[in-house]
Design an enzyme around this catalytic site. Structure first.
Site, mmCIF file in Angstrom:
data_model
loop_
_atom_site.group_PDB
_atom_site.id
_atom_site.type_symbol
_atom_site.label_atom_id
_atom_site.label_comp_id
_atom_site.label_asym_id
_atom_site.label_seq_id
_atom_site.Cartn_x
_atom_site.Cartn_y
_atom_site.Cartn_z
ATOM 1 N N LYS A 203 0.867 -1.186 0.000
ATOM 2 C CA LYS A 203 0.000 0.000 0.000
ATOM 3 C C LYS A 203 0.897 1.228 0.000
ATOM 4 C CE LYS A 203 -3.226 2.410 3.091
ATOM 5 N NZ LYS A 203 -4.270 2.283 4.100
HETATM 6 C C1 R5P Z 1 -2.049 4.114 8.238
HETATM 7 O O1 R5P Z 1 -1.190 4.238 7.519
HETATM 8 C C2 R5P Z 1 -3.189 3.240 8.187
HETATM 9 O O2 R5P Z 1 -3.108 2.146 7.405
HETATM 10 C C3 R5P Z 1 -4.396 4.040 8.123
HETATM 11 O O3 R5P Z 1 -5.039 3.916 9.319
HETATM 12 C C4 R5P Z 1 -5.334 3.934 7.010
HETATM 13 O O4 R5P Z 1 -5.240 2.776 6.289
HETATM 14 C C5 R5P Z 1 -5.250 5.140 6.173
HETATM 15 O O5 R5P Z 1 -6.322 5.258 5.307
HETATM 16 P P1 R5P Z 1 -6.661 6.668 4.688
HETATM 17 O O6 R5P Z 1 -5.401 7.454 4.610
HETATM 18 O O7 R5P Z 1 -7.231 6.377 3.340
HETATM 19 O O8 R5P Z 1 -7.663 7.319 5.571
#
Ligand code: R5P
Length: 293
Positions: A203
């Site tokens: 990711k």
């Molecule tokens: C941090 O890096 C985590 O994985 C997050 O909590 C989350 O996945 C971030 O998702 P978004 O930036 O799309 O809110």
């Protein structure tokens, strides 16, 4: 015995037809074991080759994030439209009904909070828990260039080793420190390190310039991280650009659950990811679903 009594003529051995040997649809994943491939095929749609992961794991380091105060009320209605839920075991067990059939990606690193150094994470979930919870992948944060870079990398490699033993893929989540440059060069470095050290997929953030060099230099699938809330059309455009430039889907949180109309937004994101909808047509879809309420 039935087989002994069977009539030979009734059987068809298709001796003129060699058994097909199907290649696996995901980039860089053909040599993985059956269980890992099967779990990846529950995360990534085998038809589009992509995924819409709904990330709701923010609470593990920042508490009740806006939009996640009540996962039962705000998030469960979105689940039918996601391919995958990315979350912690605490929320999974306490709020998510075990009858859901969506793939679960379990956050397994943790131990730091927004009050301290975020890169100071450890492995926070035993492999037995991941097996018991029937998860499809385990997510570990990797802080390339961060204060605890090595520790976070070793957290990831440990999970890759253990996950390989039991057929569970590891998702490396590239985290960027506040003072680091968010550019293609950094993400090439971060993603490639994670892939070289065994992550099954990664990711990472979208960057305007040369994102295609990040995906092309990473030998395993990349899913685009959402990041902080931006206007819906911009978020759909970012997702569109990412998948058109080689991302195998998205892992979005705030840009979905903090949207004015989260159910409409997740469907619009799904159209971009699985149907190659343009940002304009996905935004139309968002608006029409939003207006229908
Ligand atoms: C941090 O890096 C985590 O994985 C997050 O909590 C989350 O996945 C971030 O998702 P978004 O930036 O799309 O809110």
């Amino acid at each position: 015995m039935a087989d002994m009594d069977g009539i030979k003529e009734a059987k068809n051995f298709y001796t003129d037809r060699p058994q097909e040997c199907e290649g696996f649809f995901l980039k860089g994943s053909n040599s993985l074991d059956w269980g890992i491939k099967n779990r990846l095929a529950r995360i990534f749609n085998p038809v589009s080759g992509r995924t819409v992961m709904l990330a709701i794991d923010h609470g593990y380091f920042q508490g009740p994030t806006t939009g996640l105060e009540r996962v039962d009320i705000n998030i469960l209605p979105l689940v039918p439209y996601a391919d995958t839920l990315m979350l912690t075991r605490g929320i999974l067990r306490s709020v998510v009904p075990p009858s859901i059939s969506k793939a679960i990606v379990l956050r397994v690193s943790g131990g730091a909070s927004i009050l301290k150094e975020l890169s100071n994470e450890d492995i926070a979930v035993d492999i037995e828990e991941s097996i018991r919870l029937n998860v499809c992948a385990m997510a570990v944060q990797v802080f390339i260039g961060g204060e605890y870079e090595k520790q976070s990398i070793i957290n990831m490699t440990r999970m890759v080793d253990i996950g390989n033993r039991y057929g569970i893929p590891t998702l490396a989540v590239t985290a960027v420190g506040k003072d680091m440059a968010r550019d293609a060069k950094y993400f090439q470095l971060a993603c490639r390190i994670c892939a070289e050290l065994g992550a099954h997929y990664i990711k990472t953030y979208y960057v305007e310039k040369d994102f295609d060099t990040v995906t092309s230099s990473c030998p395993v699938p990349i899913v685009m991280a959402g990041g902080k809330k931006i206007p819906e059309l911009e978020a759909l455009t970012m997702a569109y650009n990412a998948v058109q430039q080689g991302a195998s889907g998205v892992d979005m949180g705030r840009n979905i659950f903090q949207s004015e109309a989260p159910i409409a937004m997740i469907q619009a994101v799904g159209a971009v990811v699985h149907e190659n909808a343009t940002p304009a047509s996905a935004f139309d879809l968002y608006n029409s679903l939003k207006n229908k309420g």
